[in-house]
Design a protein around this motif. Structure first.
Motif, PDB file in Angstrom:
ATOM      1  N   ALA A   2       0.925  -0.909  -0.492  1.00 25.13           N
ATOM      2  CA  ALA A   2       0.007  -0.103   0.307  1.00 25.13           C
ATOM      3  C   ALA A   2       1.195   1.206   0.084  1.00 25.13           C
ATOM      4  N   ILE A   3       0.106   2.125  -1.118  1.00 26.83           N
ATOM      5  CA  ILE A   3       1.540   3.313  -1.142  1.00 26.83           C
ATOM      6  C   ILE A   3       0.448   4.581  -0.437  1.00 26.83           C
ATOM      7  N   SER A   4       0.681   5.391   0.067  1.00 25.14           N
ATOM      8  CA  SER A   4      -0.297   6.589   0.120  1.00 25.14           C
ATOM      9  C   SER A   4       0.119   7.617  -0.967  1.00 25.14           C
ATOM     10  N   GLU A   5      -1.051   8.451  -0.908  1.00 26.88           N
ATOM     11  CA  GLU A   5      -1.728   9.280  -1.861  1.00 26.88           C
ATOM     12  C   GLU A   5      -0.316  10.380  -2.138  1.00 26.88           C
ATOM     13  N   ASN A   6       0.163  10.710  -1.014  1.00 32.66           N
ATOM     14  CA  ASN A   6       1.369  11.647  -0.361  1.00 32.66           C
ATOM     15  C   ASN A   6       2.469  11.324  -1.403  1.00 32.66           C
ATOM     16  N   ASP A   7       2.489   9.283  -1.331  1.00 33.48           N
ATOM     17  CA  ASP A   7       4.248   9.126  -2.073  1.00 33.48           C
ATOM     18  C   ASP A   7       4.070   8.711  -4.185  1.00 33.48           C
ATOM     19  N   LYS A   8       2.367   8.958  -4.072  1.00 29.99           N
ATOM     20  CA  LYS A   8       2.207   8.532  -5.264  1.00 29.99           C
ATOM     21  C   LYS A   8       2.240   9.892  -6.384  1.00 29.99           C
ATOM     22  N   LYS A   9       2.372  11.188  -5.495  1.00 36.43           N
ATOM     23  CA  LYS A   9       1.723  12.170  -5.643  1.00 36.43           C
ATOM     24  C   LYS A   9       3.537  12.800  -6.029  1.00 36.43           C
ATOM     25  N   ILE A  10       4.079  12.415  -5.643  1.00 39.12           N
ATOM     26  CA  ILE A  10       5.701  12.909  -5.094  1.00 39.12           C
ATOM     27  C   ILE A  10       6.383  12.093  -6.019  1.00 39.12           C
ATOM     28  N   VAL A  11       5.812  10.458  -6.584  1.00 39.68           N
ATOM     29  CA  VAL A  11       6.861  10.500  -7.603  1.00 39.68           C
ATOM     30  C   VAL A  11       5.772  10.129  -9.096  1.00 39.68           C
ATOM     31  N   ARG A  12       4.642  10.637  -9.141  1.00 42.80           N
ATOM     32  CA  ARG A  12       3.767  10.875 -10.027  1.00 42.80           C
ATOM     33  C   ARG A  12       4.643  12.673 -11.016  1.00 42.80           C
ATOM     34  N   ASP A  13       4.564  13.359 -10.225  1.00 42.98           N
ATOM     35  CA  ASP A  13       5.195  14.764 -10.535  1.00 42.98           C
ATOM     36  C   ASP A  13       6.938  14.658 -10.861  1.00 42.98           C
ATOM     37  N   LEU A  14       7.546  13.612  -9.987  1.00 46.93           N
ATOM     38  CA  LEU A  14       9.125  14.018 -10.383  1.00 46.93           C
ATOM     39  C   LEU A  14       9.531  12.917 -11.684  1.00 46.93           C
ATOM     40  N   ALA A  15       8.154  12.562 -12.103  1.00 44.26           N
ATOM     41  CA  ALA A  15       8.541  11.572 -13.349  1.00 44.26           C
ATOM     42  C   ALA A  15       7.692  12.428 -14.605  1.00 44.26           C
TER      43      ALA A  15
END
Length: 77
Positions: A2-15
């Motif tokens: 389970a990946i937190s929504e915050n971590d998903k947002k950070i990784v997506r922004d970096l991508a």
């Protein structure tokens, strides 16, 4: 996992930032220069640097903001 929504947002922004950087016009010029260099055409000298192990000095664990280990690996890259 389970990946937190915050971590998903950070990784997506970096991508997104990486994709934007890869499509800049100067990157196409660099790619063309390397293609010509690899074809043994006369071009300006090309330099390729691999900072083996030095990234840990530039980007430390305290600089990473994600919490999940999987996400931290991608954030580090």
């Amino acid at each position: 996992m389970a990946i937190s929504e915050n971590d998903k947002k950070i990784v997506r922004d970096l991508a997104k930032r990486l994709a934007e950087a890869a499509t800049r016009p100067e990157e196409k010029k660099k790619a063309e220069a390397w293609r010509r260099h690899n074809n043994l055409e006369r071009v300006k000298p090309m330099v390729l640097i691999f900072p083996e192990g030095a990234w840990r000095e530039v980007l430390t664990d305290k600089d990473l903001v994600t919490e999940d280990g999987f996400c931290r690996g991608h954030e580090y890259m």
